[in-house]
Enzyme design. Structure first.
Site, PDB file in Angstrom:
ATOM      1  CG  ASN A 209     -14.756   8.621   3.108  1.00 55.16           C
ATOM      2  OD1 ASN A 209     -14.790   8.462   1.881  1.00 55.16           O
ATOM      3  ND2 ASN A 209     -15.174   7.698   3.957  1.00 55.16           N
TER       4      ASN A 209
ATOM      5  CG  ASP B 103     -15.542   4.123   7.044  1.00 52.83           C
ATOM      6  OD1 ASP B 103     -15.087   4.931   6.223  1.00 52.83           O
ATOM      7  OD2 ASP B 103     -15.860   2.944   6.733  1.00 52.83           O
TER       8      ASP B 103
ATOM      9  NE  ARG C 142      -3.843  -1.985   2.496  1.00 52.10           N
ATOM     10  CZ  ARG C 142      -5.011  -2.057   1.867  1.00 52.10           C
ATOM     11  NH1 ARG C 142      -5.395  -1.063   1.093  1.00 52.10           N
ATOM     12  NH2 ARG C 142      -5.783  -3.111   2.002  1.00 52.10           N
TER      13      ARG C 142
ATOM     14  CG  HIS D 265     -19.220   5.293   5.474  1.00 53.00           C
ATOM     15  ND1 HIS D 265     -18.451   4.299   4.906  1.00 53.00           N
ATOM     16  CD2 HIS D 265     -20.092   4.674   6.300  1.00 53.00           C
ATOM     17  CE1 HIS D 265     -18.833   3.125   5.391  1.00 53.00           C
ATOM     18  NE2 HIS D 265     -19.831   3.326   6.226  1.00 53.00           N
TER      19      HIS D 265
HETATM   20  C1  GAR Z   1     -21.137   6.131  -2.604  1.00 55.54           C
HETATM   21  O1  GAR Z   1     -22.334   5.573  -2.127  1.00 55.54           O
HETATM   22  C2  GAR Z   1     -20.174   6.344  -1.448  1.00 55.54           C
HETATM   23  O2  GAR Z   1     -20.787   6.740  -0.265  1.00 55.54           O
HETATM   24  C3  GAR Z   1     -19.581   4.971  -1.311  1.00 55.54           C
HETATM   25  O3  GAR Z   1     -19.394   4.532  -2.633  1.00 55.54           O
HETATM   26  C4  GAR Z   1     -20.384   5.130  -3.479  1.00 55.54           C
HETATM   27  C5  GAR Z   1     -19.687   5.784  -4.634  1.00 55.54           C
HETATM   28  O4  GAR Z   1     -20.610   6.239  -5.584  1.00 55.54           O
HETATM   29  N1  GAR Z   1     -18.363   5.007  -0.589  1.00 55.54           N
HETATM   30  C6  GAR Z   1     -17.944   4.034   0.217  1.00 55.54           C
HETATM   31  O5  GAR Z   1     -18.556   3.013   0.394  1.00 55.54           O
HETATM   32  C7  GAR Z   1     -16.620   4.304   0.897  1.00 55.54           C
HETATM   33  N2  GAR Z   1     -16.339   3.271   1.838  1.00 55.54           N
HETATM   34  P1  GAR Z   1     -20.149   7.284  -6.711  1.00 55.54           P
HETATM   35  O6  GAR Z   1     -18.869   6.717  -7.349  1.00 55.54           O
HETATM   36  O7  GAR Z   1     -21.289   7.278  -7.673  1.00 55.54           O
HETATM   37  O8  GAR Z   1     -19.930   8.585  -6.057  1.00 55.54           O
END
Ligand code: GAR
Length: 196
Positions: A108, A146, A65, A110
């Protein structure tokens, strides 16, 4: 003017909403969209909106990473953002990388009402728990996944018969309202909690 880089992994619908909002009297501007997946659908959308879009494929780095993050840091350094917005960025970042963006300089979104359901499968978990309410959270990124300070939350109902997919789309609509609103406030120096 605050310079904002947006990190994505997929379709980037939140990223599009953030970029669309950063116009006119908005105190921030998008300077880079960066993905860990060269196939991410959001890259073309960012480019079409006139924002430089780049990818650093995480796969050649395997489990290293830190090496992936070093590669990610090259285009980031070139764009010289003041703030990073993670928007559907699905790689876990090391404490070392997070520390370089401490002081609330990485946000971020979530798809749950944190502290409920950190991690994955948030909507299925909310339904399985019998929750009547779900939502999304914008928070500062800290080394613990998170769990950084919460800047905004939006709530939606869980409806009878909801599946993870129907709930996800209702939450995503709330995300599209919440994230631009929080970014606008943060770029204006307002980090008080926004709730709707
Ligand atoms: C969103 O629902 C975001 O909250 C989630 O991924 C999706 C991305 O949608 N993020 C996570 O789960 C982070 N752990 P998008 O690419 O259409 O914005």
């Amino acid at each position: 003017m605050m310079r904002v880089a947006i990190l994505i992994s997929g379709g980037g619908s939140n990223m599009v909403r953030l970029i669309e909002d950063m116009q006119g009297d908005h105190p921030a501007r998008p300077v880079l969209v960066l993905s860990n997946d060269p196939g991410a659908g959001g890259l073309a959308k960012a480019a079409a909106l006139g924002v430089p879009a780049k990818a650093v494929d995480h796969r050649p780095f395997g489990r290293d990473r830190a090496a992936f993050e070093a590669a990610l840091s090259v285009p980031l350094a070139e764009a010289s953002p003041d703030l990073i917005c993670l928007a559907g960025f699905m790689r876990i970042l090391t404490p070392g990388f997070v520390a370089r963006w401490d002081g609330g300089r990485m946000l971020n979104i979530h798809p749950s009402l944190l502290p409920l359901y950190p991690g994955l499968d948030t909507h299925a978990r909310a339904i399985a728990a019998g929750d009547t309410e779900a939502g999304c959270t914008v928070h500062e990124v800290t080394a613990d996944l998170d769990s950084g300070p919460i800047l905004g939350q939006a709530r939606v109902p869980v409806k009878p018969g909801d599946t993870a997919a129907t709930l996800a789309s209702r939450v995503l609509e709330a995300e599209h309202r919440l994230y631009p609103a929080v970014l606008r406030r943060v770029a204006s120096g307002n980090r008080s909690l926004l709730q709707f």
